[in-house]
Design a protein around this motif. Structure first.
Motif, mmCIF file in Angstrom:
data_model
loop_
_atom_site.group_PDB
_atom_site.id
_atom_site.type_symbol
_atom_site.label_atom_id
_atom_site.label_comp_id
_atom_site.label_asym_id
_atom_site.label_seq_id
_atom_site.Cartn_x
_atom_site.Cartn_y
_atom_site.Cartn_z
ATOM 1 N N ALA A 53 1.055 10.896 -9.726
ATOM 2 C CA ALA A 53 0.579 11.933 -8.809
ATOM 3 C C ALA A 53 -0.599 11.460 -7.970
ATOM 4 O O ALA A 53 -0.809 11.945 -6.856
ATOM 5 N N ALA A 54 -1.380 10.501 -8.500
ATOM 6 C CA ALA A 54 -2.572 10.022 -7.799
ATOM 7 C C ALA A 54 -2.379 8.622 -7.218
ATOM 8 O O ALA A 54 -3.338 7.980 -6.809
ATOM 9 N N GLU A 55 -1.144 8.147 -7.156
ATOM 10 C CA GLU A 55 -0.868 6.771 -6.755
ATOM 11 C C GLU A 55 -0.807 6.616 -5.234
ATOM 12 O O GLU A 55 -0.237 7.436 -4.534
ATOM 13 N N LEU A 56 -1.420 5.534 -4.769
ATOM 14 C CA LEU A 56 -1.356 5.153 -3.362
ATOM 15 C C LEU A 56 -0.704 3.775 -3.321
ATOM 16 O O LEU A 56 -1.227 2.820 -3.883
ATOM 17 N N GLU A 57 0.446 3.689 -2.695
ATOM 18 C CA GLU A 57 1.217 2.442 -2.692
ATOM 19 C C GLU A 57 0.564 1.384 -1.811
ATOM 20 O O GLU A 57 -0.168 1.706 -0.879
ATOM 21 N N PRO A 58 0.854 0.109 -2.094
ATOM 22 C CA PRO A 58 0.289 -0.968 -1.268
ATOM 23 C C PRO A 58 0.750 -0.870 0.184
ATOM 24 O O PRO A 58 1.865 -0.428 0.460
ATOM 25 N N THR A 59 -0.114 -1.276 1.073
ATOM 26 C CA THR A 59 0.239 -1.324 2.491
ATOM 27 C C THR A 59 1.082 -2.578 2.733
ATOM 28 O O THR A 59 0.701 -3.658 2.315
ATOM 29 N N PRO A 60 2.211 -2.427 3.401
ATOM 30 C CA PRO A 60 3.072 -3.596 3.618
ATOM 31 C C PRO A 60 2.598 -4.453 4.800
ATOM 32 O O PRO A 60 1.939 -3.966 5.717
ATOM 33 N N LYS A 86 -6.749 -7.952 0.022
ATOM 34 C CA LYS A 86 -6.349 -7.750 -1.377
ATOM 35 C C LYS A 86 -6.382 -6.276 -1.769
ATOM 36 O O LYS A 86 -5.514 -5.805 -2.505
ATOM 37 N N ASP A 87 -7.389 -5.538 -1.288
ATOM 38 C CA ASP A 87 -7.504 -4.119 -1.645
ATOM 39 C C ASP A 87 -6.364 -3.272 -1.090
ATOM 40 O O ASP A 87 -5.858 -2.390 -1.767
ATOM 41 N N VAL A 88 -5.968 -3.528 0.142
ATOM 42 C CA VAL A 88 -4.949 -2.662 0.746
ATOM 43 C C VAL A 88 -3.526 -3.062 0.352
ATOM 44 O O VAL A 88 -2.591 -2.313 0.606
ATOM 45 N N THR A 89 -3.361 -4.238 -0.262
ATOM 46 C CA THR A 89 -2.020 -4.667 -0.667
ATOM 47 C C THR A 89 -1.809 -4.507 -2.171
ATOM 48 O O THR A 89 -0.973 -5.179 -2.758
ATOM 49 N N ARG A 90 -2.569 -3.609 -2.797
ATOM 50 C CA ARG A 90 -2.358 -3.323 -4.213
ATOM 51 C C ARG A 90 -2.281 -1.813 -4.411
ATOM 52 O O ARG A 90 -2.662 -1.041 -3.532
ATOM 53 N N TYR A 91 -1.781 -1.421 -5.565
ATOM 54 C CA TYR A 91 -1.732 -0.001 -5.896
ATOM 55 C C TYR A 91 -3.150 0.507 -6.105
ATOM 56 O O TYR A 91 -3.976 -0.157 -6.713
#
Length: 194
Positions: A53-60, A86-91
């Protein structure tokens, strides 16, 4: 590699399996396996649901990075560029959008709904320098506001970074963070400290 694994998905799978084993053991009259299945499975399953519910997927990445640009990254990328990539490409968990803290500090949008949304990123060479391009969907923050904040963005993302702003299409803004050569010898510090 581990940053590409969804903890929510892991919790759901492991919790689900252990819960199913617990139910099976209950009906098959295996008390010890039943307890293990229920005491570990149900909390893991609930934890996985909460994380989902609180997950933000990595930016492709919007396009693959060429070997030449990868070599430039190894030679020229600043610590801030590497940290942002690194921050935006991880969960991420518990955040409404990638880089939300930075966007709030820079006053790009007033509410969570107004903040630009990071849609993609790409790496490129700009006049022989490494460039990290963040692609934002920005319907509520016009290009003129981004342009006004260019100096603030350059200071925020740290020394040795030049910022360019482009609008490839309506409601979209590309924030280009371009590495600059260091003037002196010493460590680089980031304005994006956590």
């Amino acid at each position: 590699m581990l940053r590409q694994i969804s903890l929510a998905q892991l919790g759901l799978v492991l919790g689900g399996l252990l819960t199913i084993v617990g139910f099976w053991a209950y009906f098959a009259d295996y008390a010890t396996l039943n307890l293990a299945g229920f005491f570990y499975g149900i909390p893991l399953l609930l934890g996985g649901l909460a994380l989902k519910a609180a997950e933000l997927e990595p930016t492709p990445f919007s396009e693959p990075t060429s070997p030449e640009v990868l070599a430039l990254r190894e030679q020229q990328a600043t610590p801030t560029q590497n940290q942002v990539r690194k921050d935006v490409t991880r969960y991420r968990y518990g955040q409404s959008a990638h880089l939300i803290d930075a966007l709030e500090r820079l006053q790009l949008g007033r509410t969570d709904e107004d903040h630009p949304q990071l849609q993609g990123l790409r790496e490129t060479a700009v006049e022989g320098a490494y460039g990290l391009i963040l692609e934002f969907y920005s319907p509520f923050v016009p290009l003129s506001v981004w342009e006004e904040k260019r100096d603030k963005l350059a200071k925020f993302f740290g020394p040795n970074i030049r910022v360019q702003i482009e609008q490839p299409e309506a409601d979209c803004v590309d924030l280009m963070m371009i590495a600059e050569k260091e003037e002196g010898v010493g460590s680089r510090e980031s304005g994006l400290e956590n």
